[in-house]
Write a protein that holds these residues in place. Structure first.
Motif, PDB file in Angstrom:
ATOM      1  N   LYS A   1       0.836  -1.213   0.000  1.00  0.00           N
ATOM      2  CA  LYS A   1       0.000   0.000   0.000  1.00  0.00           C
ATOM      3  C   LYS A   1       0.867   1.257   0.000  1.00  0.00           C
ATOM      4  O   LYS A   1       0.592   2.232  -0.716  1.00  0.00           O
ATOM      5  CB  LYS A   1      -0.938   0.004   1.213  1.00  0.00           C
ATOM      6  CG  LYS A   1      -1.955   1.159   1.194  1.00  0.00           C
ATOM      7  CD  LYS A   1      -2.974   1.030   2.310  1.00  0.00           C
ATOM      8  CE  LYS A   1      -4.076   2.071   2.153  1.00  0.00           C
ATOM      9  NZ  LYS A   1      -3.593   3.442   1.976  1.00  0.00           N
ATOM     10  N   MET A   2       1.941   1.238   0.781  1.00  0.00           N
ATOM     11  CA  MET A   2       2.837   2.403   0.846  1.00  0.00           C
ATOM     12  C   MET A   2       3.460   2.673  -0.530  1.00  0.00           C
ATOM     13  O   MET A   2       3.516   3.831  -0.986  1.00  0.00           O
ATOM     14  CB  MET A   2       3.927   2.153   1.891  1.00  0.00           C
ATOM     15  CG  MET A   2       4.922   3.312   2.030  1.00  0.00           C
ATOM     16  SD  MET A   2       4.159   4.876   2.557  1.00  0.00           S
ATOM     17  CE  MET A   2       3.833   4.498   4.280  1.00  0.00           C
ATOM     18  N   ILE A   3       3.918   1.617  -1.201  1.00  0.00           N
ATOM     19  CA  ILE A   3       4.512   1.797  -2.538  1.00  0.00           C
ATOM     20  C   ILE A   3       3.453   2.272  -3.520  1.00  0.00           C
ATOM     21  O   ILE A   3       3.692   3.192  -4.318  1.00  0.00           O
ATOM     22  CB  ILE A   3       5.159   0.473  -3.021  1.00  0.00           C
ATOM     23  CG1 ILE A   3       6.351   0.103  -2.123  1.00  0.00           C
ATOM     24  CG2 ILE A   3       5.619   0.590  -4.478  1.00  0.00           C
ATOM     25  CD1 ILE A   3       6.860  -1.322  -2.314  1.00  0.00           C
ATOM     26  N   HIS A   4       2.283   1.675  -3.473  1.00  0.00           N
ATOM     27  CA  HIS A   4       1.173   2.070  -4.361  1.00  0.00           C
ATOM     28  C   HIS A   4       0.819   3.537  -4.184  1.00  0.00           C
ATOM     29  O   HIS A   4       0.528   4.253  -5.150  1.00  0.00           O
ATOM     30  CB  HIS A   4      -0.054   1.186  -4.068  1.00  0.00           C
ATOM     31  CG  HIS A   4      -1.283   1.584  -4.817  1.00  0.00           C
ATOM     32  ND1 HIS A   4      -2.167   2.541  -4.346  1.00  0.00           N
ATOM     33  CD2 HIS A   4      -1.759   1.180  -6.026  1.00  0.00           C
ATOM     34  CE1 HIS A   4      -3.146   2.700  -5.219  1.00  0.00           C
ATOM     35  NE2 HIS A   4      -2.925   1.884  -6.259  1.00  0.00           N
ATOM     36  N   ASP A   5       0.884   4.006  -2.953  1.00  0.00           N
ATOM     37  CA  ASP A   5       0.499   5.397  -2.655  1.00  0.00           C
ATOM     38  C   ASP A   5       1.625   6.397  -2.882  1.00  0.00           C
ATOM     39  O   ASP A   5       1.488   7.576  -2.545  1.00  0.00           O
ATOM     40  CB  ASP A   5       0.008   5.491  -1.197  1.00  0.00           C
ATOM     41  CG  ASP A   5      -1.313   4.747  -0.978  1.00  0.00           C
ATOM     42  OD1 ASP A   5      -1.954   4.380  -1.989  1.00  0.00           O
ATOM     43  OD2 ASP A   5      -1.663   4.499   0.191  1.00  0.00           O
ATOM     44  N   GLY A   6       2.755   5.926  -3.415  1.00  0.00           N
ATOM     45  CA  GLY A   6       3.851   6.845  -3.739  1.00  0.00           C
ATOM     46  C   GLY A   6       4.943   6.929  -2.690  1.00  0.00           C
ATOM     47  O   GLY A   6       5.815   7.797  -2.771  1.00  0.00           O
ATOM     48  N   GLY A   7       4.908   6.035  -1.709  1.00  0.00           N
ATOM     49  CA  GLY A   7       5.912   6.063  -0.644  1.00  0.00           C
ATOM     50  C   GLY A   7       7.176   5.291  -1.011  1.00  0.00           C
ATOM     51  O   GLY A   7       7.283   4.681  -2.084  1.00  0.00           O
ATOM     52  N   ILE A   8       8.137   5.314  -0.102  1.00  0.00           N
ATOM     53  CA  ILE A   8       9.424   4.629  -0.283  1.00  0.00           C
ATOM     54  C   ILE A   8       9.582   3.624   0.863  1.00  0.00           C
ATOM     55  O   ILE A   8       9.347   3.962   2.027  1.00  0.00           O
ATOM     56  CB  ILE A   8      10.598   5.625  -0.254  1.00  0.00           C
ATOM     57  CG1 ILE A   8      10.449   6.659  -1.378  1.00  0.00           C
ATOM     58  CG2 ILE A   8      11.937   4.899  -0.360  1.00  0.00           C
ATOM     59  CD1 ILE A   8      11.369   7.860  -1.231  1.00  0.00           C
TER      60      ILE A   8
END
Length: 795
Positions: free
Chosen positions: A206-213
């Motif tokens: 979810k973090m990667i999908h939402d633009g996170g690292i």
């Protein structure tokens, strides 16, 4: 009834060798035993002659998928010596001395992939699924023989189901040391948070999908990961990592996704999806749909958001992108999971470290060094014993051309046929460090360690050397290192308490190429790179050497120049450019006028460089080919500064390649203009390749408005001509007809091709690198080879 004792040498540990032998024995109808001795597998085969013959054929022709058999020794033994065997048994591993071969880590196999995504399988979505054909090897190993109790998996006792598979010859996990499942294996978790297992993976996705690292622990260390199709996410990672332009590696969902983005031939596809899975440098497809096949275009138009393209900031201004496929189960789960989150087809997957430091391998390092670079840290509790960064591979004339040799390839040995006996350790170079342990004719090059400017990397080097000495059961007689007195690699070698042998940097490059090609006789060595400490105390880097394992003679070099500004000159090519122009004009006013026309730097900056040149202040005499490339890149207005090693030189190569492609497309002759004549007076001690005249020519043509790309091409062409001319002159003088090409500059495939083909036209035998890097990542092999010859001569 006959009995044979068989010893099998090679990569025979950690690849399911004993279970395969047991199955072959059952199929051939023989009795006996198989035992892992460490350096080799020992087999007793008893039965009718035709059955034993059938068994031997199966052994040779049907080894385990991941095994590499180097030799098989067979001898007849008397039945009374060992008795009659009633069945065929796998007996407990025994320790013995001898040749040692350690398996690298192996990417997840197709069978494990199928099981991992089968809801009915008990290892459904298991992040650590493995079998005899795949999984961690080197990175979890404590000692040999390769058994569970001598790996970091000893902390995870098998559950009854896994133990049953481990002991059953009919299963794929028979004797598979890292075998585990969701009930008994390691577990993933988020550091500093409560989520574990499934919840941790969903939060990561979810973090990667939402633009996170997210920092993610894999097989050989941590990666920093974000959505490679999200410009904002990639730019944020660049800002946090202080990495404005250096390309990021990308992990793709599957081969089809890679084909949508890159040009992939059959050889590249085989390696991309093979069991080693390095990062491959692949040519980007042109953005316009017209330039790609109808089939691919249709696929791109039909797919949903997953088909978003890799954003430009992943590899800005670069015609290639580094791509790999998932090789660890947890990486596959990032792309596909049963949580309904739509993940992109491409993820940035760059080494998890701060600039200059080694790749992080445990939670303590990750929290200390990566917390400020990411939003989450996904870790797991299987310890990494030896760091293994991803291997990086380019291609040259349809063959692999290694840039960084690490995971999947190290520590497979380079074998030479010299009659050497002994044990040596080579500490390698300062940049792109790897070390090498030599045992007789086998040379074990380590996984990539990193740049030794950072003391954390020095510590990692020392620790990994110690672990390798233990694994390979060696006690080196001498330590080899670079000639440079201030290199940290030299300090490491000197602190080992062994006799130290120092080898000139470029000589080690040439020996590395000789060893990889198993060349015994003398060669003309062309060693072109950034920096190396010369025997005369100056900086070398554009050298022609006459070399063999006994020693070398410096036969020639590019024209010496003043390298002004110390370490900063390696990053700011305009400084070298000003120095080279001044060397040609010998006139300050004229130099300042040319510098102004070329827009190299400001007037005050130019005056400072000229003053430093006059006073020889912070200036050293240099023949560095790498700095020559940087200077030409600046003169042609391509790059005046570099934010990472080799940036300006790479940009110069790309400009030249673009021009070559252009002239091929419009069918112009490839010579461009004639360029300068290479003949000029030479000093008595060596031949000088007249690169100064080439600089003068390029400067004049650029100020006349000639296209930068064309001049970049002419530079490559004329430099290749100078090298070939130099080799011709040395051959005439020495009768040596074999040329070895090495050094980081020969990562430039355009120059490599021009030099190689030009030399072959002159009927030279040409040696080049293949699976050992031409850059400093390969020089430890050359150092070790020299040290081995050194101890033969009893120096």
């Amino acid at each position: 009834m006959i009995t044979k004792k068989i010893r099998v040498y090679g990569i025979v540990q950690g690849v399911g060798f004993r279970p395969t032998v047991s199955r072959h024995a059952a199929a051939a109808g023989i009795t006996g035993s198989v035992c892992n001795k460490g350096p080799y597998v020992e087999i007793f085969a008893q039965g009718e002659e035709k059955c034993v013959k059938d068994f031997l054929e199966r052994l040779e022709k049907q080894p385990p998928k991941r095994a590499a058999i180097l030799k098989i020794n067979t001898e007849d033994v008397k039945e009374e010596e060992y008795g009659k065997f009633n069945d065929f048994q796998i007996i407990e591993s025994e320790k013995t001395k001898g040749e040692i071969f350690i398996s690298p880590d192996i990417a997840i196999c197709e069978e494990c992939k199928k099981e991992m995504y089968d809801p009915k399988d008990r290892r459904y979505l298991h992040p650590f699924i493995n079998c005899t054909c795949c999984g961690p090897r080197l990175t979890i190993l404590d000692a040999l023989p390769y058994d569970r109790e001598r790996t970091s998996m000893k902390e995870f006792p098998m559950c009854p189901d896994c133990a049953s598979e481990y002991e059953d010859p009919a299963t794929r996990r028979y004797d598979a040391q890292p075998v585990c499942c969701n009930d008994c294996g390691p577990e993933v978790y988020l550091t500093g948070r409560e989520e574990r297992g499934r919840a941790a993976i969903i939060a990561t996705r979810k973090m990667i999908h939402d633009g996170g690292i997210v920092a993610i622990k894999g097989i050989g260390g941590f990666h920093l990961c974000c959505d490679a199709t999200n410009e904002e996410a990639v730019q944020r990672l660049r800002t946090l990592k202080n990495r404005p332009a250096k390309p990021f590696a990308v992990m793709a969902r599957d081969v089809e996704a890679v084909k949508r983005e890159c040009l992939v031939n059959e050889v590249q596809e085989e390696i991309l999806d093979g069991h080693q899975k390095p990062i491959l440098l692949l040519e980007k497809r042109k953005k316009s749909i017209e330039k790609i096949t109808e089939h691919v275009a249709e696929n791109m138009m039909e797919t949903d958001e997953n088909s978003a393209r890799i954003c430009e900031s992943v590899a800005p201004g670069n015609p290639k992108v580094g791509v790999m496929l998932p090789y660890a189960p947890v990486q596959m789960l990032l792309f596909q999971y049963d949580d309904g989150i739509q993940m992109p087809d491409f993820l940035v997957m760059t080494s998890g470290n701060i600039s200059g430091a080694p790749i992080c391998r445990d939670d303590k390092e990750a929290v200390e060094e990566l917390s400020h670079l990411c939003d989450l840290i996904l870790s797991h509790d299987r310890k990494i014993r030896i760091r293994a960064d991803d291997s990086v591979m380019d291609f040259y004339k349809g063959e692999p051309y290694m840039i960084r040799r690490s995971r999947g390839y190290a520590p497979l040995p380079t074998m030479v046929t010299m009659p050497w006996k002994g044990q040596v350790l080579a500490a390698g170079g300062e940049l792109k460090n790897t070390f090498c342990i030599g045992v007789d004719g086998r040379f074990y090059l380590s996984p990539y360690v990193g740049d030794l400017e950072d003391l954390r990397t020095v510590k990692a080097l020392q620790e990994t050397i110690h672990r390798f000495e233990t694994l390979l059961e060696v006690e080196p007689e001498v330590a080899a290192c670079d000639l440079h007195p201030k290199y940290n690699s030299t300090v490491v070698a000197e602190e080992l308490g062994l006799p130290v042998v120092k080898i000139q940097h470029h000589y080690a490059h040439i020996l590395s190429c000789m060893a990889e090609n198993d060349r015994k006789e003398q060669v003309i060595g062309v060693a072109f790179d950034g920096t190396g400490y010369g025997t005369d105390g100056t900086i070398w880097g554009g050298e022609l050497l006459l070399a063999d394992y006994h020693g070398f003679e410096r036969m020639g070099s590019i024209e010496p120049f003043l390298q002004i500004g110390g370490d900063i000159s390696a990053k700011e090519g305009w400084r070298i450019a000003v120095s080279l122009i001044y060397q040609q004009t010998q006139d300050k006013e004229q130099t300042m006028e040319i510098v102004k026309k070329l827009n190299l730097c400001s007037e005050p900056e130019c005056k400072v460089i000229l003053a430093m040149a006059d006073r020889k202040m912070n200036a050293v005499t240099s023949t560095s080919a790498g700095r020559l490339f940087d200077a030409v890149s600046a003169i042609l207005g391509i790059r005046t500064k570099s934010t990472f090693e080799g940036e300006a030189s790479m940009a110069l190569e790309f400009a030249a390649e673009a021009y070559e492609k252009e002239i091929w497309e419009i069918d112009e002759p490839a010579d461009g203009e004639s360029g300068p004549d290479e003949e000029k007076k030479e000093p008595e001690d060596r031949l000088i390749m007249q690169t100064g005249s080439l600089i003068k020519y390029l400067t004049e043509k650029k100020t006349e408005g000639i296209q930068a790309e064309k001049l970049a091409y002419i530079f490559h062409q004329k430099l290749a001509d100078l090298i070939i001319c130099g080799c011709r002159k040395i051959r005439k003088k020495t009768k040596c007809n074999c040329v070895a090409l090495s050094g980081g500059v020969f990562q430039n495939r355009l120059l490599l091709r021009m030099v190689e083909e030009g030399l072959e036209k002159e009927h030279f035998t040409v040696l080049r690198h293949h699976l050992i890097p031409a850059n400093d990542g390969g020089i430890a092999l050359g150092q070790a080879a020299y040290a081995m010859q050194y101890i033969q001569e009893g120096k």
